[in-house]
Write a protein that holds these residues in place. Structure first.
Motif, PDB file in Angstrom:
ATOM      1  N   THR A  93       7.190  -6.485   1.521  1.00 53.97           N
ATOM      2  CA  THR A  93       7.024  -5.359   2.230  1.00 53.97           C
ATOM      3  C   THR A  93       8.360  -4.909   2.935  1.00 53.97           C
ATOM      4  OG1 THR A  93       4.729  -5.512   2.128  1.00 53.97           O
ATOM      5  CG2 THR A  93       5.248  -3.842   3.105  1.00 53.97           C
ATOM      6  N   ASN A 150      11.682  -3.190   1.971  1.00 50.04           N
ATOM      7  CA  ASN A 150      11.761  -1.766   1.920  1.00 50.04           C
ATOM      8  C   ASN A 150      12.240  -0.977   2.894  1.00 50.04           C
ATOM      9  OD1 ASN A 150      10.431  -1.158  -1.178  1.00 50.04           O
ATOM     10  ND2 ASN A 150       9.190  -2.857  -0.169  1.00 50.04           N
ATOM     11  N   ASP A 176       3.717   5.156   2.632  1.00 45.72           N
ATOM     12  CA  ASP A 176       3.958   4.355   1.264  1.00 45.72           C
ATOM     13  C   ASP A 176       3.562   2.890   1.276  1.00 45.72           C
ATOM     14  OD1 ASP A 176       6.260   4.572   2.860  1.00 45.72           O
ATOM     15  OD2 ASP A 176       7.516   3.949   1.292  1.00 45.72           O
ATOM     16  N   LEU A 177       4.200   2.410   2.499  1.00 42.73           N
ATOM     17  CA  LEU A 177       4.138   1.049   2.762  1.00 42.73           C
ATOM     18  C   LEU A 177       2.748   0.691   3.202  1.00 42.73           C
ATOM     19  CD1 LEU A 177       7.542   0.257   4.253  1.00 42.73           C
ATOM     20  CD2 LEU A 177       6.832   0.118   2.048  1.00 42.73           C
ATOM     21  N   GLN A 224      -0.055   2.189   1.958  1.00 46.93           N
ATOM     22  CA  GLN A 224      -0.715   2.011   0.647  1.00 46.93           C
ATOM     23  C   GLN A 224      -0.528   0.873   0.021  1.00 46.93           C
ATOM     24  OE1 GLN A 224      -3.065   3.972  -0.254  1.00 46.93           O
ATOM     25  NE2 GLN A 224      -2.649   5.297   1.613  1.00 46.93           N
ATOM     26  N   ARG A 225       0.832   0.380  -0.074  1.00 45.65           N
ATOM     27  CA  ARG A 225       1.184  -0.866  -0.891  1.00 45.65           C
ATOM     28  C   ARG A 225       0.428  -2.079  -0.133  1.00 45.65           C
ATOM     29  NH1 ARG A 225       7.087  -2.718  -1.853  1.00 45.65           N
ATOM     30  NH2 ARG A 225       6.983  -0.741  -3.443  1.00 45.65           N
ATOM     31  N   THR A 254      -2.763  -4.502  -1.828  1.00 43.78           N
ATOM     32  CA  THR A 254      -2.785  -5.832  -2.024  1.00 43.78           C
ATOM     33  C   THR A 254      -3.855  -6.593  -1.487  1.00 43.78           C
ATOM     34  OG1 THR A 254      -1.414  -6.092  -0.191  1.00 43.78           O
ATOM     35  CG2 THR A 254      -0.393  -5.879  -2.272  1.00 43.78           C
TER      36      THR A 254
END
Length: 340
Positions: free
Chosen positions: A11, A14, A80-81, A83-84, A88
């Protein structure tokens, strides 16, 4: 924890180099709020080494690494991160993590609400924000390396660094250099910057800084992440200034008594004892630095409790405004009766 470390590593790839450094500052403020030991800046920061950042999170936060990381990503506006990471996770943990991360906005709203009831602290924070913005504008085109070389040669700063790595010494970004200075020198950062610029013979910047200081600097950053970061560092600097102001009120003989009571309180709470880490020539600023690094905003409650034992109700009152609104202070530290 290996799986968590790998997930964080993936992560963090990014994040830009600037975002990686910002992340460390946001983490520092979170540790400050939660009364936890601050990040050590002793090791050089290897720009772009996301594995180092992942190791740091696992070391500082353990099983809560993912949850805390999502909170910090929310602060940085990297939904966005968030949500990522949420996607997971699995089961109840994922739901809990998402709820905790999404609750950050509510928490921030509560902080602003609390600030409205703490006008003195709010004024100090706003003053620190103005100092940061002023320095950022003045130094924006300056060579960071040369500035840091001259800054680190200052005898006062060199002595302060003997008690511990209170700032990242290996930064190549003017923003993080300014944040570091304000965290150490507070409102005196403008004076220190002027001294450094004179030694660099940058009279143009000295004049710019002087002219800007005469004006009310109310121009705040339009960049939301930068603005949030500046506000958090300004808050830590304001709390340190508040503590230092009250410490300086005490006469030397009173300060010795204060430190003795503080040591007793820390011992009875089973907190790390900072007094063995202070050098012989440590002054009150050194003590405040190490307190905030070690105890976070709990430093205010510890100081207030020591003042209560000393019957310095004037100083207790001065800190009461902050204490009544501080978060994360759940320990019972009322020890006055037991010390009599």
């Amino acid at each position: 924890m290996a799986a968590v470390r790998e997930l964080l590593l993936e992560t963090f790839m990014n994040l830009s180099l600037e975002e990686q450094q910002d992340f460390r500052w946001f983490l520092q403020f979170t540790l400050f709020q939660r009364n936890l030991l601050h990040i050590s800046w002793e090791q050089p920061w290897q720009a772009g080494d996301v594995s180092q950042l992942a190791e740091l999170m696992v070391e500082m936060c353990g099983q809560q690494s993912l949850e805390v990381t999502m909170e910090l990503f929310m602060d940085m506006g990297r939904t966005d991160l968030v949500q990522r990471l949420s996607g997971t996770s699995s089961g109840p943990k994922a739901a809990g993590s998402s709820a905790e991360a999404s609750a950050v906005n509510t928490t921030e709203g509560e902080e602003h609400s609390v600030d409205e009831h703490r006008p003195a602290l709010t004024q100090k924070v706003e003053a620190m924000v103005s100092v940061i913005e002023l320095l950022l504008e003045t130094l924006k085109d300056l060579s960071v390396g040369m500035f840091m070389d001259v800054l680190l040669s200052q005898p006062y700063l060199h002595r302060r660094l003997l008690i511990g790595p209170v700032i990242p010494l290996h930064t190549s970004d003017i923003k993080h250099t300014v944040l570091s200075m304000v965290l150490i020198f507070g409102q005196q950062s403008v004076e220190m910057t002027t001294k450094v610029l004179k030694q660099m013979r940058r009279t143009d910047l000295v004049k710019r800084l002087s002219d800007s200081s005469l004006e009310a600097n109310k121009t705040h950053s339009a960049d939301e992440r930068r603005s949030a970061l500046i506000h958090r560092v300004a808050t830590m600097a304001a709390v340190k200034q508040l503590l230092l102001e009250t410490h300086k009120v005490l006469h030397d003989w009173e300060y010795k008594i204060f430190r003795r009571f503080l040591q007793l309180i820390v011992s009875r709470m089973h907190l790390p004892n900072i007094f063995g880490m202070l050098i012989d020539r440590a002054d009150r600023a050194d003590t405040v630095d190490l307190m905030v690094q070690t105890y976070g905003q709990l430093s205010v409650e510890l100081t207030r409790e020591a003042f209560m034992v000393m019957n310095r109700t004037d100083l207790v009152q001065r800190l009461s405004e902050f204490s009544s609104g501080s978060k994360g202070t759940k320990r019972n530290i009322s020890l006055k009766n037991s010390m009599k």
